[in-house]
Every structure is written in C-alpha cells, then in structure tokens.
Design an enzyme around this catalytic site. Structure first.
Site, PDB file in Angstrom:
ATOM      1  N   GLY A  16      78.140   9.558  16.254  1.00 46.88           N
ATOM      2  CA  GLY A  16      77.946  11.008  16.202  1.00 46.88           C
ATOM      3  C   GLY A  16      76.594  11.368  16.801  1.00 46.88           C
ATOM      4  N   ARG A  77      82.501   7.011  19.936  1.00 46.80           N
ATOM      5  CA  ARG A  77      82.737   5.933  18.970  1.00 46.80           C
ATOM      6  C   ARG A  77      83.782   5.057  19.648  1.00 46.80           C
ATOM      7  NH1 ARG A  77      80.504   8.419  14.201  1.00 46.80           N
ATOM      8  NH2 ARG A  77      80.984  10.613  14.037  1.00 46.80           N
ATOM      9  N   ASP A 108      74.858   3.470  11.694  1.00 47.90           N
ATOM     10  CA  ASP A 108      75.204   2.099  11.275  1.00 47.90           C
ATOM     11  C   ASP A 108      76.372   1.496  12.060  1.00 47.90           C
ATOM     12  OD1 ASP A 108      76.931   3.823  10.018  1.00 47.90           O
ATOM     13  OD2 ASP A 108      76.627   3.040   8.003  1.00 47.90           O
ATOM     14  N   THR A 131      71.032   9.754  13.642  1.00 53.39           N
ATOM     15  CA  THR A 131      72.182  10.334  12.934  1.00 53.39           C
ATOM     16  C   THR A 131      71.655  11.431  12.018  1.00 53.39           C
ATOM     17  OG1 THR A 131      73.771   9.992  11.116  1.00 53.39           O
ATOM     18  CG2 THR A 131      72.057   8.356  11.303  1.00 53.39           C
ATOM     19  N   ASP A 133      72.796  12.116   9.218  1.00 59.95           N
ATOM     20  CA  ASP A 133      73.099  11.818   7.811  1.00 59.95           C
ATOM     21  C   ASP A 133      71.940  11.212   7.014  1.00 59.95           C
ATOM     22  OD1 ASP A 133      75.598  12.775   8.260  1.00 59.95           O
ATOM     23  OD2 ASP A 133      76.616  10.832   8.228  1.00 59.95           O
ATOM     24  N   ARG A 177      79.360  12.218   5.528  1.00 62.69           N
ATOM     25  CA  ARG A 177      80.630  11.579   5.169  1.00 62.69           C
ATOM     26  C   ARG A 177      80.454  10.661   3.968  1.00 62.69           C
ATOM     27  NH1 ARG A 177      83.499   9.958  10.266  1.00 62.69           N
ATOM     28  NH2 ARG A 177      81.502   8.974  10.648  1.00 62.69           N
TER      29      ARG A 177
HETATM   30  O1  F6P Z   1      77.827  10.520  11.163  1.00 59.94           O
HETATM   31  C1  F6P Z   1      77.425  11.828  11.283  1.00 59.94           C
HETATM   32  C2  F6P Z   1      78.532  12.780  10.971  1.00 59.94           C
HETATM   33  O2  F6P Z   1      78.088  14.045  11.368  1.00 59.94           O
HETATM   34  C3  F6P Z   1      79.012  12.802   9.523  1.00 59.94           C
HETATM   35  O3  F6P Z   1      78.203  13.529   8.658  1.00 59.94           O
HETATM   36  C4  F6P Z   1      80.376  13.409   9.697  1.00 59.94           C
HETATM   37  O4  F6P Z   1      81.202  13.066   8.644  1.00 59.94           O
HETATM   38  C5  F6P Z   1      80.851  12.781  10.952  1.00 59.94           C
HETATM   39  O5  F6P Z   1      79.700  12.506  11.720  1.00 59.94           O
HETATM   40  C6  F6P Z   1      81.816  13.620  11.757  1.00 59.94           C
HETATM   41  O6  F6P Z   1      82.228  12.884  12.842  1.00 59.94           O
HETATM   42  P1  F6P Z   1      83.118  13.453  14.022  1.00 59.94           P
HETATM   43  O7  F6P Z   1      82.242  14.311  14.880  1.00 59.94           O
HETATM   44  O8  F6P Z   1      83.584  12.237  14.749  1.00 59.94           O
HETATM   45  O9  F6P Z   1      84.198  14.255  13.406  1.00 59.94           O
END
Ligand code: F6P
Length: 328
Positions: A16, A77, A108, A131, A133, A177
């Site tokens: 992300g 990803r 991670d 990140t 998070d 998440r």
């Molecule tokens: O890892 C960062 C994050 O923003 C999380 O807080 C969230 O759950 C996730 O990415 C969302 O991922 P995506 O953009 O792939 O939906």
C-alpha cells in the site's frame, strides 16, 4: 566514508502506498548519487523486477517530488513475486542490470518478500518502512503515518461539526487492517467518545455503557472511531447493534477509506523519509543486508527483517487510559 563495495542499487516501492514514499525515493537516489553509486528505479514494486521495468535514476529524476503523495514508481502487491518462478525471473533481471543491492520501501509484506529473495539468491536487501499503519517494529514511526493521522483527524473534525449540529452519533472507520494506531491517535486528537481497535478486547456491553455515561453527562452528539481491523464487528454491524439498543439515537456511519493514503506528506513524514532513505544507502555501504532502517528515539537503527516482520509495535497503554478519561 571509504569506497563502498555496492556500486549499483535498485529501489522500489511496494504494498500500500503512503505519503512520503516519494521523499524516501528522492533520498535514496540522491544519497546514492552523492556516493557515486548508480541507481535504478523499479516500477510497480516487485512486478517491475520480474518484468524488467527498470529506469536509470539520478538526482534530477527525483526533482519536485518531495511534496508529492503516492509514489512516482507506482506500487503493487505482487502475486507473482510470491512464487519461486517469479522471484527467479526477478533475480535474472537483477543480474542482467548488475544490481548489487535492493532498497525496498514498504510494509511487512514487502519485507517478507525481500527477506525470501535474499535467502534464495543472496542479493543484498534493505528495507525502508513506508506504510500509514505504523505497525512495523523497529521504528517509532513509519513513513506516511503522520500524514494519514492528520488527514483522519481533520476529517473527523469536519464530521464533528455536522454531528453537533444534528445531535447525531457518528461511527467513523479509519484505516488499519491489523493495527489501531491511526484510530487511537486520531480518536484522541479529535476528541472521540470511544475508540475501538483490534489490540484491545472490546465488547458491546462496554460500548453501550459508554453511551449511557455520555447521555448522563449531557452529551448530545458523539463520535466513535473504529479501526478497520476491529474484532468486535465491522462498522455497519456496530452501528446497527447500537441503533437497536438505543432506538432514539440518530446514527450515521462514515468510512474514511483511501483518502487517508493520499495527499502531500507532512513535514514530519518528509524529514523521516529523507533520514531513512539516506540511512538505507548508508546501511548498504556499511555492508548491512536483510535489515530495515528505522528511527528510534531520534537515532537511525537497523532491525533484522525477521524481527521487524514478526514483532509488532505495542499500543501505548497510557494513551488508551487517556482516551477514556478525556471522554467523560
Ligand atoms: O497497509 C495499509 C493499508 O492502508 C491498510 O490500512 C488497509 O487495510 C489496506 O492498506 C488497504 O489496502 P488496499 O489499498 O489494497 O485495499
């Protein structure tokens, strides 16, 4: 500093995206150039390694990006990199471009991929925690967290205006998440009545007791901040259960979503990204590999990937207590 054995590096952003990734990239590219290390940018995370999407970068390739959100390299990803065949292709492209070491900016998942890649093919890897998070062990803050926090806080402030005008209860979902750092800190900063995060055992009984107390204290509107990864239930389930228990409440739900991932990085994130991007290149020059560069108590430190991945930053118990006390 003595001449480095690392002559050519590649840098990528993965997972992300987070505000400040560009500032980190800029720091990697410029530090490398300063020390006469050639630098390639890899587009779309590990997918770019697999599909040979390398671009030569120099100090001017990273001009005017320190203030930009997102990542000019793009991020992904990569499913293919999770396979041995994908990683083999990636390695062959690193050999083709004579890459000595990789700088991987991400979370991670990104570090897990880097660690496996190093173990399988011996290529040096170093991580930079990017990140929103803030769930990476080995650094006080991750790049993007501060910006995301401020975005969440400002959004909740706006929700408060309308909540107050209409005497409403708002459930606001923020990102995270698996982690409650954004929820806890933005919740305290925006004066939330309650904050629900995955790291603490929440119950509907406690939540309803908090609403009862708020009513008795004369509160006419309130905000409950819920982390995306909250275990008690998703925000719609929580709001439904609350509506059933308190039929007179006028309840609304707001999911802040990806707005928290974008935007121009805060000053703190730009400085952190600059220090960690620089630190990653210095780490490689000092022969470090399979580690993540982090800032702890204002000092650059390197944490082995296996520790950074497995351990988690703990939620500060004082903050939890403070959030409760200040919501009376
Ligand atoms: O890892 C960062 C994050 O923003 C999380 O807080 C969230 O759950 C996730 O990415 C969302 O991922 P995506 O953009 O792939 O939906």
């Amino acid at each position: 500093m003595k001449e480095s054995s690392v002559k050519k590096i590649a840098v990528l952003t993965s997972g992300g995206d987070s505000p400040g990734m560009n500032a980190a990239l800029r720091a990697v590219v410029r530090t490398a150039s300063y020390y006469n290390i050639e630098c390639f940018g890899v587009r779309e995370g590990y997918n770019g390694l697999i599909h040979d999407d390398f671009i030569k970068m120099g100090p001017r390739s990273v001009k005017n990006i320190i203030n930009e959100g997102g990542t000019i390299l793009k991020s992904a990803r990569s499913k293919e990199f999770m396979t041995k065949a994908g990683r083999k292709k990636a390695y062959e492209n690193c050999v083709k471009h004579e890459i000595d070491a990789l700088v991987c900016i991400g979370g991670d998942g990104t570090f897990t991929g880097a660690k496996i890649f190093n173990e399988e093919f011996g290529i040096k890897v170093i991580g930079v925690p990017g990140t929103i998070d803030n769930d990476i062990f080995g650094t006080d803050n991750t790049i993007g967290y501060d910006t995301a926090l401020n975005t969440a806080m400002e959004a909740i402030d706006k929700i408060r205006d309308t909540a107050t005008s209409h005497n409403r209860v708002f459930f606001v979902e923020v990102m995270g998440r698996d982690a409650g750092f954004i929820a806890l800190n933005s919740g305290i900063a925006a004066g939330a009545l309650d904050i629900l995060i995955p790291e603490k055992k929440d119950s509907l009984k406690d939540l309803f007791a908090t609403f009862d107390r708020a009513e008795k204290a004369g509160k006419s509107s309130s905000i409950v901040v819920v982390a995306e990864g909250e275990q008690l239930g998703n925000i719609y389930e929580l709001s439904k259960a609350t509506q059933e228990k308190f039929p007179d409440y006028d309840i609304r739900v707001a999911v802040l979503g990806h707005i928290q991932r974008g935007g121009s990085p805060s000053c703190a994130d730009r400085v952190l990204a600059s220090r960690l991007g620089y630190g990653a290149v210095i780490g490689l020059m000092k022969g470090k590999s399979n580690v993540m560069a982090g800032m702890q108590s204002n000092k650059l430190i390197f944490t082995p990937f296996e520790t950074a991945i497995v351990k988690h930053n703990e939620i500060n118990q004082d903050l939890l207590k403070i959030s409760e006390i200040l919501a009376i």
